[in-house]
Write a protein that holds these residues in place. Structure first.
Motif, PDB file in Angstrom:
ATOM      1  N   THR A   1       0.689  -1.058  -0.070  1.00 26.83           N
ATOM      2  CA  THR A   1       0.051  -0.084   0.195  1.00 26.83           C
ATOM      3  C   THR A   1       0.803   1.209   0.031  1.00 26.83           C
ATOM      4  O   THR A   1       0.615   2.112  -0.665  1.00 26.83           O
ATOM      5  CB  THR A   1      -0.965   0.159   1.183  1.00 26.83           C
ATOM      6  N   ASN A   2       1.930   1.222   1.001  1.00 20.46           N
ATOM      7  CA  ASN A   2       2.789   2.412   0.949  1.00 20.46           C
ATOM      8  C   ASN A   2       3.555   2.643  -0.648  1.00 20.46           C
ATOM      9  O   ASN A   2       3.571   3.618  -1.016  1.00 20.46           O
ATOM     10  CB  ASN A   2       3.703   2.287   1.953  1.00 20.46           C
TER      11      ASN A   2
ATOM     12  N   GLN B   1       2.578   1.658  -3.439  1.00 17.80           N
ATOM     13  CA  GLN B   1       1.351   2.263  -4.282  1.00 17.80           C
ATOM     14  C   GLN B   1       1.047   3.681  -4.196  1.00 17.80           C
ATOM     15  O   GLN B   1       0.937   4.576  -5.039  1.00 17.80           O
ATOM     16  CB  GLN B   1       0.160   1.289  -4.629  1.00 17.80           C
ATOM     17  N   ALA B   2       1.035   4.002  -2.807  1.00 17.72           N
ATOM     18  CA  ALA B   2       0.755   5.502  -2.332  1.00 17.72           C
ATOM     19  C   ALA B   2       2.001   6.268  -2.853  1.00 17.72           C
ATOM     20  O   ALA B   2       1.641   7.316  -3.545  1.00 17.72           O
ATOM     21  CB  ALA B   2       0.679   5.371  -0.959  1.00 17.72           C
TER      22      ALA B   2
ATOM     23  N   GLU C   1      -3.759  -1.929  -4.942  1.00 14.24           N
ATOM     24  CA  GLU C   1      -4.397  -0.750  -5.041  1.00 14.24           C
ATOM     25  C   GLU C   1      -6.000  -0.880  -6.031  1.00 14.24           C
ATOM     26  O   GLU C   1      -6.981  -0.359  -5.721  1.00 14.24           O
ATOM     27  CB  GLU C   1      -3.888   0.563  -5.343  1.00 14.24           C
TER      28      GLU C   1
ATOM     29  N   ALA D   1      -0.896   3.143   6.173  1.00 15.78           N
ATOM     30  CA  ALA D   1      -0.475   3.303   4.590  1.00 15.78           C
ATOM     31  C   ALA D   1      -1.864   3.351   3.691  1.00 15.78           C
ATOM     32  O   ALA D   1      -1.769   4.025   2.649  1.00 15.78           O
ATOM     33  CB  ALA D   1       0.010   1.718   4.423  1.00 15.78           C
ATOM     34  N   LEU D   2      -3.052   2.715   4.297  1.00 17.22           N
ATOM     35  CA  LEU D   2      -4.283   2.847   3.530  1.00 17.22           C
ATOM     36  C   LEU D   2      -4.436   4.345   3.472  1.00 17.22           C
ATOM     37  O   LEU D   2      -5.050   5.018   2.570  1.00 17.22           O
ATOM     38  CB  LEU D   2      -5.174   1.944   4.165  1.00 17.22           C
TER      39      LEU D   2
ATOM     40  N   ARG E   1      -5.594   8.654   0.190  1.00 16.06           N
ATOM     41  CA  ARG E   1      -5.670  10.202  -0.018  1.00 16.06           C
ATOM     42  C   ARG E   1      -4.599  10.522  -1.264  1.00 16.06           C
ATOM     43  O   ARG E   1      -5.226  11.612  -1.935  1.00 16.06           O
ATOM     44  CB  ARG E   1      -4.762  10.961   1.043  1.00 16.06           C
ATOM     45  N   ALA E   2      -3.750   9.908  -1.444  1.00 13.87           N
ATOM     46  CA  ALA E   2      -3.021  10.028  -2.813  1.00 13.87           C
ATOM     47  C   ALA E   2      -4.103  10.115  -4.109  1.00 13.87           C
ATOM     48  O   ALA E   2      -3.812  10.453  -5.163  1.00 13.87           O
ATOM     49  CB  ALA E   2      -1.663   9.212  -3.042  1.00 13.87           C
ATOM     50  N   MET E   3      -5.095   9.020  -3.889  1.00 16.56           N
ATOM     51  CA  MET E   3      -6.048   8.909  -4.771  1.00 16.56           C
ATOM     52  C   MET E   3      -7.006   9.809  -5.072  1.00 16.56           C
ATOM     53  O   MET E   3      -7.962   9.935  -5.786  1.00 16.56           O
ATOM     54  CB  MET E   3      -6.711   7.522  -4.703  1.00 16.56           C
TER      55      MET E   3
ATOM     56  N   GLN F   1       2.167  13.407  -8.368  1.00 16.59           N
ATOM     57  CA  GLN F   1       1.284  14.463  -8.061  1.00 16.59           C
ATOM     58  C   GLN F   1       2.267  16.002  -8.347  1.00 16.59           C
ATOM     59  O   GLN F   1       3.427  15.653  -8.262  1.00 16.59           O
ATOM     60  CB  GLN F   1       0.870  14.521  -6.654  1.00 16.59           C
TER      61      GLN F   1
ATOM     62  N   ARG G   1      -2.598   6.925   3.501  1.00 10.35           N
ATOM     63  CA  ARG G   1      -1.708   7.612   2.758  1.00 10.35           C
ATOM     64  C   ARG G   1      -2.273   7.340   1.319  1.00 10.35           C
ATOM     65  O   ARG G   1      -2.245   8.257   0.404  1.00 10.35           O
ATOM     66  CB  ARG G   1      -0.355   7.168   2.768  1.00 10.35           C
ATOM     67  N   LEU G   2      -2.349   6.186   0.700  1.00  9.06           N
ATOM     68  CA  LEU G   2      -2.880   5.465  -0.552  1.00  9.06           C
ATOM     69  C   LEU G   2      -4.294   6.245  -1.014  1.00  9.06           C
ATOM     70  O   LEU G   2      -4.296   6.868  -2.004  1.00  9.06           O
ATOM     71  CB  LEU G   2      -2.897   4.256  -0.652  1.00  9.06           C
TER      72      LEU G   2
END
Lengths: 738, 144
Positions: free
Chosen positions: A527-528, A530-531, B125, B38-39, B44-46, A538, B41-42
């Motif tokens: 998850t990290n 992919q984040a 994701e 982590a979730l 929010r990035a989405m 961005q 972070r991901l």
């Protein structure tokens, strides 16, 4: 002249026989001729010599023959007057001539020796009151090697003969004076002289007795000699020594050579009391008892012995206690007199002296006896001990050894005695011994050293105990512990095998929970990552967030690695590794590992871990396993309890020398009659597993020198606790090469 | 948007299909801080709004309006299913995506209800997005 000096061995039976013989022979005679005769007879008998002579200094200080056997008048004339000593010589010692022809100092007498067929001879000085009064000579017709014992016997006879001569001379002088009707005052002087010689005789007897004591003669012989010496001083009197046993109750006869056997029979083994005559009474009160007439004193304590005494013609009995140097009553010395009277002052003194001597003899005998018993006991212990013992100097040199089976030694004794460990042992082992010596020296406590050596392609195990013996010596007690060690290793291997099986089963059972443990960090990583990829797209870039994401990737990768490492450790077949470990840390590791399983089982976990827990010596994985088993056991016990009540408490406590870990549940508890059998194999209520968890846990705890127990709580549930000894190792254990 | 009553407290729920450009209000309930972080972070990035909670009880105590809940099944105290059941009992039908660490059988033999999706960690994701989308659409279809 040749003088042989050799260390005189301890008294032999032969010497004792000679002492008694000479004492008796000389004691029976009071005149000079009798003394000479007895002296020559004793010499011939005891030393097995056919020719001998007695010579004395006459008042003109010339040595002349007084008695002889097997010597011609020509010979006597030729040698008379010769003496190696003067009357003033001090410390005169026997002079031994094994072969006259080889002795330059005797050359002038050689023709006389040849004519008389004398090849070897000995000069034995007769010493009295510190003066040489004469000598006796022993003659041999062949070269003669003098034995130390022979010389000692000759000296014993010489001592006895010397005072017999002095006493007889004094007696004759006294008799001569009486016969000549010399006035009372003169007679008094002569009696003084006689008294002087009597005293000298007592002194000599005393010396003889002391010598016998010192040379370790048997007690009854020493006491018999003492009785003879005293009896010789008092005409017609007979003496006895009665001993009080070490039990303080029974008495027995120590010496009564001149009393009838019945006397001994009536006394021996009887309990102390008035029935054993005045001696018995006296020993009870510890005071001398003077009974002037045992026949008339009907109320005297003579009921047992009266008729024996009367039958022996004895009327008076004077006895005095024999005391040890610590004033303990050891027995009594009794003197029986044929006339009903009290003792004279001299007789009383003699009695006291005799009691003193007897006391010394008994005390010496008893301490020797105690020493002998103790030595015998030690020897018996030594004989019984299968260990090897080595006495070693502080610098590691083998000084002595005791080995029951020398053939089992790695090297024969001559290969190591007098040599240093460094020359004998492999250097690593010598080093280990040296360090053990240092520790033993520093602590003054026995040091233990375990090692193994390869012999004939086979490993053998040894255990050495090193004790400081005295200032600079060490005693090493080495035991072959191969059999024990092999059994231990077999048991350990079996335990490890079972423990491994148990771990595999636990992990199989826990696979879901473990997968969860692993999937958490993996999920966080993915998850990290992919984040992070999205963050890169961005604009503007949030570099802080990006870095945080990557940091978390790294952190969670390591977390997953730790889980895998722990799993691998648990699954691996491995040898036990003992090291100081923190049980709190181990408990936390187990809780981490079981975290998700406990969640799934709806367990509430409470921990109370003592903050200052000392280390224990243990195998990390095995101890994890014990805690794991206890936790799973607790969970099983609570599986039927409503989730709200499923509480598991893990506690660590330190108590003096023990660290305790307790796992308490609020489950169904254990039937009281089964509390002892929960650790038995296949005792299980569990549906899963083999029912070996608690059994294996116990075997692991026992192998760690600890103990484990189960008990029911006051409230619901049970508590399992185990105790392990606190590690006192300041540093990791010394390892030895295999 | 349809406002639903959640117990005594008014909770706004946003039940609608998801597209790639949509921004949703999401709630993550997971006791594992690493996974939670982590979730957040991901998601929010989405472009989503994300609120995180460490336990079901914590979420129940301060409930916030959300289009979808992402809930760990294995939680200390109330587990994911129990949370869902309590929400459903109160007539609250926010779509839920369950995430599990082991992919093993559901606790207490419960079956996956309508309007819920299930993902096994670790998940991609795209799977997460798809699961949220399916949950939203299921919920949309079953909505009265």
């Amino acid at each position: 002249m040749t003088t042989t000096t050799r260390r005189i061995p301890a008294t032999t039976n032969r010497q004792l026989a000679v002492r008694l013989a000479v004492s008796r022979a000389l004691g029976r005679t009071r005149d000079l001729d009798g003394v000479y005769g007895a002296a020559l007879a004793t010499l011939a008998e005891c030393l097995n010599v056919s020719r001998a002579s007695v010579l004395l200094f006459d008042p003109d200080r010339v040595m002349r023959f007084k008695a002889y056997r097997g010597l011609s008048s020509e010979y006597r004339a030729a040698v008379e007057g010769h003496s190696p000593w003067t009357p003033d010589s001090v410390d005169a010692e026997p002079i031994l001539v094994p072969d006259v022809s080889r002795d330059p100092s005797l050359q002038e007498y050689l023709p006389a020796f040849v004519r008389e067929q004398i090849v070897a001879l000995a000069f034995i000085p007769l010493v009295s009151l510190g003066r040489v009064i004469g000598k006796f000579m022993l003659y041999y017709d062949a070269p003669h090697v003098f034995e130390a014992e022979e010389v000692q016997l000759a000296s014993v006879i010489a001592t006895a003969v010397a005072f017999a001569i002095e006493r007889a001379t004094a007696d004759e002088l006294a008799r001569g004076s009486d016969a000549a009707g010399i006035e009372h005052s003169v007679a008094g002087i002569s009696r003084d002289v006689s008294g002087l010689f009597q005293e000298e005789a007592v002194h000599a007897g005393q010396r003889q007795v002391l010598e016998m004591i010192a040379t370790g003669a048997p007690l009854d012989e020493v006491l018999t000699l003492l009785v003879h010496v005293v009896e010789d001083q008092c005409d017609g009197s007979v003496c006895s020594v009665v001993l009080l046993d070490t039990d303080g109750v029974h008495v027995r006869v120590g010496a009564a050579p001149s009393l009838p056997d019945e006397y001994s029979e009536r006394i021996d083994g009887k309990p102390l009391g008035p029935r054993v005559g005045s001696s018995g009474t006296m020993m009870q009160v510890g005071q001398p008892v003077i009974d002037t007439d045992i026949v008339c004193h009907c109320d005297s304590p003579w009921d047992v012995l009266r008729d024996v005494a009367v039958a022996s013609g004895l009327h008076a009995c004077w006895s005095t206690p024999i005391l040890s140097p610590h004033k303990k009553v050891l027995g009594s010395f009794a003197m029986y007199c044929p006339t009903p009277r009290g003792p004279s002052r001299e007789e009383l003194r003699l009695l006291e002296t005799a009691a003193d001597l007897a006391g010394a003899a008994i005390d010496h005998h008893r301490s020797q006896e105690a020493l002998r018993r103790s030595e015998e006991r030690n020897r018996a212990i030594l004989r019984a001990i299968p260990d090897w013992m080595f006495v070693m100097s502080g610098d590691g040199v083998y000084l002595d050894y005791h080995v029951k089976n020398p053939e089992a030694l790695l090297a024969p004794p001559e290969a190591f005695l007098g040599k240093s460990m460094r020359e004998v042992l492999p250097s690593w082992l010598a080093g280990a011994y040296e360090r053990a010596f240092e520790r033993a020296l520093a602590t003054n406590e026995p040091e233990l050293l375990e090692y193994n050596l390869e012999e004939h392609h086979e490993q053998r195990f040894y255990e050495a105990r090193i004790v400081r013996a005295d200032a600079d010596r060490f005693l090493c007690i080495v035991r072959d512990i191969t059999d024990r060690k092999r059994a231990e290793l077999d048991a350990a291997a079996q335990r490890e095998e079972l423990a491994h099986l148990n771990r595999v089963l636990i992990l199989a059972e826990q696979s879901g929970a473990l997968a969860h443990e692993l999937s958490q960090p993996l999920a966080a990583i993915l998850t990290n990552a992919q984040a992070a990829r999205r963050l890169l797209d961005q604009s503007p870039l949030d570099l802080d967030e990006l870095r945080a994401a990557l940091d978390d990737v790294i952190k969670n990768d390591k977390r997953a690695g730790t889980v895998i490492h722990r799993l691998r450790e648990l699954l691996k077949k491995r040898d036990t590794v003992l090291q100081p470990v923190d049980l709190n840390e181990i408990a936390r590791e187990v809780l981490d590992l079981t975290h998700s399983d406990l969640l799934l089982r709806r367990m509430r976990i409470t921990t109370a871990l003592s903050p200052e827990l000392p280390a224990v010596l243990g195998d990390r994985i095995q101890l994890q396993q014990v805690i794991l088993n206890l936790i799973l056991n607790a969970c099983d016990a609570m599986s039927t309890v409503t989730p709200a009540d499923r509480e598991l408490t893990l506690t660590t406590v330190v108590d003096d020398e023990l660290v305790e870990i307790a796992v308490a549940d609020r489950g169904i508890g254990i039937p009281e009659d089964q509390l002892d059998s929960v650790f038995d194999p296949f005792f299980t209520d569990r549906v899963q597993g083999l029912g070996l968890g608690l059994t294996i846990s116990r075997s692991i705890v026992l192998a760690h020198r600890g103990r484990i127990q189960a008990e029911n709580n006051v409230g619901p549930g049970a508590t399992f606790r185990f105790f392990l000894p606190v590690s006192r190792l300041p540093h990791p254990p010394t390892a030895f090469p295999p | 948007m349809v406002a639903l009553q959640f117990g005594a407290i008014g909770v706004e729920c946003c039940n609608r299909p998801m597209t790639n450009t949509d921004s949703f209000d999401l709630v993550v309930v997971d006791d594992d801080e690493e996974v939670r972080t982590a979730l957040r972070r991901l998601l929010r990035a989405m472009g989503h709004k994300v609120r995180v909670f460490a336990s079901a009880e914590e979420y129940e105590a301060t409930p916030v309006a959300a289009d979808c809940l992402i809930v760990d099944l294995r939680l200390p105290g109330l587990n994911g299913f129990e949370l869902m059941e309590r929400l459903r009992l109160r007539g609250f039908s926010t779509p839920i995506v369950f995430i599990t660490g082991d992919g093993g059988p559901s606790p207490n033999g419960t079956t996956v209800h309508a309007g819920t999706q299930s993902l096994t960690k670790p998940f991609d994701e795209s799977d997460l997005t798809a699961a949220i989308a399916r949950a939203l659409s299921d919920s949309h279809e079953s909505a009265p």
